[in-house]
Design a protein around this motif. Sequence first.
Motif, PDB file in Angstrom:
ATOM      1  N   PRO A 146       0.805  -1.234   0.000  1.00 48.72           N
ATOM      2  CA  PRO A 146       0.000   0.000   0.000  1.00 48.72           C
ATOM      3  C   PRO A 146       0.833   1.276   0.000  1.00 48.72           C
ATOM      4  O   PRO A 146       0.381   2.303  -0.537  1.00 48.72           O
ATOM      5  CB  PRO A 146      -0.822  -0.112   1.295  1.00 48.72           C
ATOM      6  N   GLY A 147       2.037   1.227   0.554  1.00 45.24           N
ATOM      7  CA  GLY A 147       2.831   2.438   0.647  1.00 45.24           C
ATOM      8  C   GLY A 147       3.474   2.876  -0.648  1.00 45.24           C
ATOM      9  O   GLY A 147       3.921   4.025  -0.762  1.00 45.24           O
ATOM     10  N   SER A 148       3.523   2.004  -1.655  1.00 42.35           N
ATOM     11  CA  SER A 148       4.217   2.362  -2.891  1.00 42.35           C
ATOM     12  C   SER A 148       3.384   2.097  -4.147  1.00 42.35           C
ATOM     13  O   SER A 148       3.914   2.211  -5.251  1.00 42.35           O
ATOM     14  CB  SER A 148       5.551   1.613  -2.984  1.00 42.35           C
ATOM     15  N   TRP A 149       2.112   1.744  -3.979  1.00 44.27           N
ATOM     16  CA  TRP A 149       1.279   1.595  -5.179  1.00 44.27           C
ATOM     17  C   TRP A 149       1.148   2.954  -5.861  1.00 44.27           C
ATOM     18  O   TRP A 149       1.465   3.108  -7.036  1.00 44.27           O
ATOM     19  CB  TRP A 149      -0.093   1.038  -4.795  1.00 44.27           C
ATOM     20  N   ARG A 150       0.689   3.920  -5.131  1.00 47.65           N
ATOM     21  CA  ARG A 150       0.741   5.319  -5.553  1.00 47.65           C
ATOM     22  C   ARG A 150       1.202   6.154  -4.366  1.00 47.65           C
ATOM     23  O   ARG A 150       1.032   5.762  -3.214  1.00 47.65           O
ATOM     24  CB  ARG A 150      -0.630   5.828  -6.006  1.00 47.65           C
ATOM     25  N   GLN A 151       1.776   7.310  -4.668  1.00 46.50           N
ATOM     26  CA  GLN A 151       2.144   8.265  -3.630  1.00 46.50           C
ATOM     27  C   GLN A 151       1.786   9.668  -4.101  1.00 46.50           C
ATOM     28  O   GLN A 151       1.644   9.917  -5.306  1.00 46.50           O
ATOM     29  CB  GLN A 151       3.646   8.183  -3.312  1.00 46.50           C
ATOM     30  N   HIS A 152       1.645  10.563  -3.146  1.00 48.52           N
ATOM     31  CA  HIS A 152       1.430  11.965  -3.491  1.00 48.52           C
ATOM     32  C   HIS A 152       2.718  12.564  -4.038  1.00 48.52           C
ATOM     33  O   HIS A 152       3.805  11.977  -3.910  1.00 48.52           O
ATOM     34  CB  HIS A 152       0.954  12.736  -2.260  1.00 48.52           C
ATOM     35  N   GLU A 153       2.615  13.717  -4.658  1.00 43.03           N
ATOM     36  CA  GLU A 153       3.778  14.338  -5.281  1.00 43.03           C
ATOM     37  C   GLU A 153       4.910  14.592  -4.294  1.00 43.03           C
ATOM     38  O   GLU A 153       6.075  14.584  -4.666  1.00 43.03           O
ATOM     39  CB  GLU A 153       3.365  15.655  -5.960  1.00 43.03           C
TER      40      GLU A 153
END
Length: 723
Positions: free
Chosen positions: A247-254
């Motif tokens: 979950p921490g690296s599927w997507r991240q904020h800018e």
Amino acid sequence: MNHLERLQQGRHHDPFDYLGRHPLNQGWIIRAFMPSAEAVELKDVGAMNRVEGSDLFVIRLDKAQYEQLPAHYCLRWQEKHDSSWHEAISPYSFDPQLPDWDLHLFNEGRHHHAWRILGAQTREIDGIPGCLFSVWAPHVQRVSIIGDFNGWNGLRHPMRNRGHSGVWELFIPGLHPGDAYKFEILSHQGQLITKTDPYARHMARRPDTTSLITGPTEHQWQDSDWLEQRRNWDWQHQPVSIYEIHPGSWRQHEDGSFYTWRELAEELVPWVRDMGYTHIELLPVMEHPLDESWGYQVSGYYAPTSRFGSPDDLRHFIDNCHLNGIGVLLDWVPAHFPRDEFALARFTGEPLYEHADPRKGEHRDWGTLIFDFGRNEVRNFLVANALYWIEEFHIDGLRVDAVASMLYLDYSREDGDWTPNRYGGREHLEAIDFLREMNEAVHTRFPGVITVAEESTAWPLVSRPPYMGGLGFSMKWNMGWMHDTLSYMETDPIYRKYHHDKLTFSQLYLWSENFVLPFSHDEVVHLKKSMLDKMPGDVWQRFANLRLLYAYQYAHPGKKLLFMGSEFAQWTEWNAKTALDWPLMDVPDHQGIHKLVTDLNHLYSAEAALHETDFDHEGFQWIDCHDSEQSILSFVRRSKSNPADVLLCLFNFTPVPRLGYRIGVPSPGNYHECLNSDSSWYGGSNMGNAGSISSEAVPWMGFEHSLELTLPPLGALFLKPQA
């Protein structure tokens, strides 16, 4: 040493024996130990007297005064450091709260709801709200609750000892959800230790390691239909296609910050649903201090990590998955735990959760500690933890990490560095008993919930019930198939004919277990390369090889698993510190891989022949497994409920198109090309059979009829007879 001296030195084993109210000379005395107080009053009665040279305050009451005193009296005190006044109901006015029966079950290792009695429980006692703390810490001199509410002073709130159970408890009125706390333990040897709560259900965000009081969930579940359907889910004969994520690296904020569970519910769930996956598997989401461990070095087994939000935020995410028809599996780590001083390691100053013998209690390779599976309370901690995630968070299954390391006493050990079991063997009998007990508890209490073993050895009957001598798992990862298949695919196609057996060997053991075919996170890290970068050849061939590999995975018997990022063919290895390389989704070749994975998932779910007999040899038949010279495999997948429902699966593992390639077929008629991995839709050369082809009455390979096909280069074909 008298009571007061032991209190003053923090060595009193049972403070209730002295503090609170006690009869004295035909009257009563009330004692309060207040190290930070300048003055103390018994509210509505009067000032308490300090015992000279100590932090003990006392007041004597006659019978009339005592009869007017509330059962739970209130103290007022003035702090030394700022002269401020405070008041609170005395914790030492309450009787023991934990029922003896609960303690008995816990000591026997049979309390399947241990999280409801141990840890921090907000509750109301005699109309007074507060928090009941309890912890298992046998053979120590003292245990205290410390937190912001008492200045982290271990002398303020020493706990009540519950005798031979090894459990300590204390109810503190006036505390609320969100309040931080830890346990302060004075060991048998006099060592002062500060520990987080093993049963904490929420913890502060790293690097803070404090436990947080948690109240009842406020989440209103909406998944009753899903749970009812799950109870009757015939998972052995239904599609199971798993999207594994971190979950921490599927997507991240800018700015590199994590998505919350609620943001993942908005973006991840539609992504998975539209691709046709049946399940999401979360890498461990229990609290852990080290991001680089990916969650596998757990410090808070009952606490969802605060990285992504609150426990109710996780409930919202899982609920949203269920409402979209997606099950949720959780990666679970009962094999070992880290040496973090603030958590389970040497919890009482001595080994408690870990085995005391380092030959059974330490993982040399990983630098971690191994649970003492033979100790009732430790086993109870783990079995209850498995049930906790299912009951409290509606998890649909557990993928159990590192099972192989649990089964063998000599796992990754040199001669002389392990101790045999009582029969002289290398099998870890206590761990085996634990796994069976855990699986039986899960499957008995929660029909339809699955357990999956990451087990890489030839241990027999991993996915068979304990009454048959098995470990009781629903399924087992097929690590042999994974390694053989990737080894074959990484070989230059010109040499693949010499390694044809890597593709056929799995049939020798395929029906001995219920297998999952995993391409997991472990295969795209530590210089193993990404799935795309493993493939040989030029850029076109690499993409073609990857399409071929995925098609082969979905055709081969067994449930499916793919790690995130592999569905659109990342070039780089997975890096847990950064988000997936989402801009690749704008590149046609990567879009093609994503389209293929999506179509494979939907075809796998739609065609009973591809999923109904994943564990049954009657659903599989070779057409030709001997064409090593041309590196071609062909076989039939068949539905057991309807043997006429078949799918032909053909694979050309070379970049050479095969024109006029004849195969036998089980029935005459027209065959529809329902998937061609070489389609231009997926980025291929669009070579094939114009969508369909008719059989000929030409006997071939033991069949009465046959097809003369065009096999595309590095391509897979799925053909289905048309009614």
